[in-house]
Enzyme design. Sequence first.
Site, PDB file in Angstrom:
ATOM      1  N   ARG A 114     -14.499  65.933 -20.559  1.00 16.07           N
ATOM      2  CA  ARG A 114     -14.240  64.693 -19.839  1.00 16.07           C
ATOM      3  C   ARG A 114     -13.233  64.970 -18.732  1.00 16.07           C
ATOM      4  O   ARG A 114     -12.173  65.543 -18.967  1.00 16.07           O
ATOM      5  CB  ARG A 114     -13.690  63.639 -20.806  1.00 16.07           C
ATOM      6  CG  ARG A 114     -13.015  62.439 -20.164  1.00 16.07           C
ATOM      7  CD  ARG A 114     -14.010  61.372 -19.772  1.00 16.07           C
ATOM      8  NE  ARG A 114     -13.419  60.336 -18.970  1.00 16.07           N
ATOM      9  CZ  ARG A 114     -12.998  59.160 -19.418  1.00 16.07           C
ATOM     10  NH1 ARG A 114     -13.080  58.863 -20.688  1.00 16.07           N
ATOM     11  NH2 ARG A 114     -12.510  58.274 -18.585  1.00 16.07           N
ATOM     12  N   ASP A 121     -16.788  58.705 -23.050  1.00 19.71           N
ATOM     13  CA  ASP A 121     -15.649  57.798 -23.019  1.00 19.71           C
ATOM     14  C   ASP A 121     -15.587  57.178 -24.402  1.00 19.71           C
ATOM     15  O   ASP A 121     -16.597  56.672 -24.905  1.00 19.71           O
ATOM     16  CB  ASP A 121     -15.851  56.719 -21.952  1.00 19.71           C
ATOM     17  CG  ASP A 121     -14.654  55.797 -21.827  1.00 19.71           C
ATOM     18  OD1 ASP A 121     -13.519  56.271 -21.995  1.00 19.71           O
ATOM     19  OD2 ASP A 121     -14.856  54.600 -21.548  1.00 19.71           O
ATOM     20  N   ARG A 142     -18.760  60.237 -16.525  1.00 18.08           N
ATOM     21  CA  ARG A 142     -18.108  60.963 -17.611  1.00 18.08           C
ATOM     22  C   ARG A 142     -19.105  61.430 -18.661  1.00 18.08           C
ATOM     23  O   ARG A 142     -20.113  60.769 -18.884  1.00 18.08           O
ATOM     24  CB  ARG A 142     -17.032  60.108 -18.261  1.00 18.08           C
ATOM     25  CG  ARG A 142     -17.603  58.870 -18.910  1.00 18.08           C
ATOM     26  CD  ARG A 142     -16.622  57.769 -19.009  1.00 18.08           C
ATOM     27  NE  ARG A 142     -16.451  57.158 -17.714  1.00 18.08           N
ATOM     28  CZ  ARG A 142     -15.927  55.986 -17.515  1.00 18.08           C
ATOM     29  NH1 ARG A 142     -15.507  55.275 -18.521  1.00 18.08           N
ATOM     30  NH2 ARG A 142     -15.796  55.488 -16.322  1.00 18.08           N
ATOM     31  N   ASP A 172     -13.382  54.389 -26.387  1.00 17.39           N
ATOM     32  CA  ASP A 172     -12.370  53.339 -26.301  1.00 17.39           C
ATOM     33  C   ASP A 172     -12.088  52.777 -27.684  1.00 17.39           C
ATOM     34  O   ASP A 172     -13.014  52.484 -28.443  1.00 17.39           O
ATOM     35  CB  ASP A 172     -12.835  52.192 -25.401  1.00 17.39           C
ATOM     36  CG  ASP A 172     -12.843  52.554 -23.932  1.00 17.39           C
ATOM     37  OD1 ASP A 172     -12.037  53.422 -23.530  1.00 17.39           O
ATOM     38  OD2 ASP A 172     -13.649  51.974 -23.182  1.00 17.39           O
TER      39      ASP A 172
END
Length: 183
Positions: free
Chosen positions: A82, A94, A91, A96
Amino acid sequence: MKTVYLAFGSNLGDRTENIMFAVCSLKEKEIELLDISNLYESEPYGVVDQPAFLNCVGKFRYYGTPESLLDITMEVEKKLYRKRERRWGPRTIDIDILLFGTTGYKSDRLTIPHYDMKNRSFVLIPLLEIAPNILEPGTGIPYREYLKDMSGNDLKLAKSSEAFLKELKIACTVSPLKGGYYG
């Protein structure tokens, strides 16, 4: 032990494999997958001149702190090369942290619930698949209420959760961190 919800997104390389690697890598760190949503393809959010994303949300069991979970997710992103060259840019992966138990958390590095999740159909739709009655910490507002103001038409089903779980079970039997799964 906390129940945590993580969102995964990828728009570079083999997007499905990137998400599988991330989930398997979390398993290696003893972050137990409890459930995962369907995989959806979505248009980019924020910066639109990039490939479409694959997105999903997973429900996990975790025994550490929010900060240690952030460290682990960032380590996994780094293993998947990344690069943080521009906000909301392309990317490989990711990850989160959406929710951590039923309470909020705020530090210089991390805000939980995720600061923008209630504005993202590509997060809310998969989250509500695996937790249809989940409430926003602090307000008690059901997350499904936020979805009422969104279309969600930009999401396309890419793979069912059942098919994805079968692939994950196979992929995670070979250790991703020991060079077996991801090279």
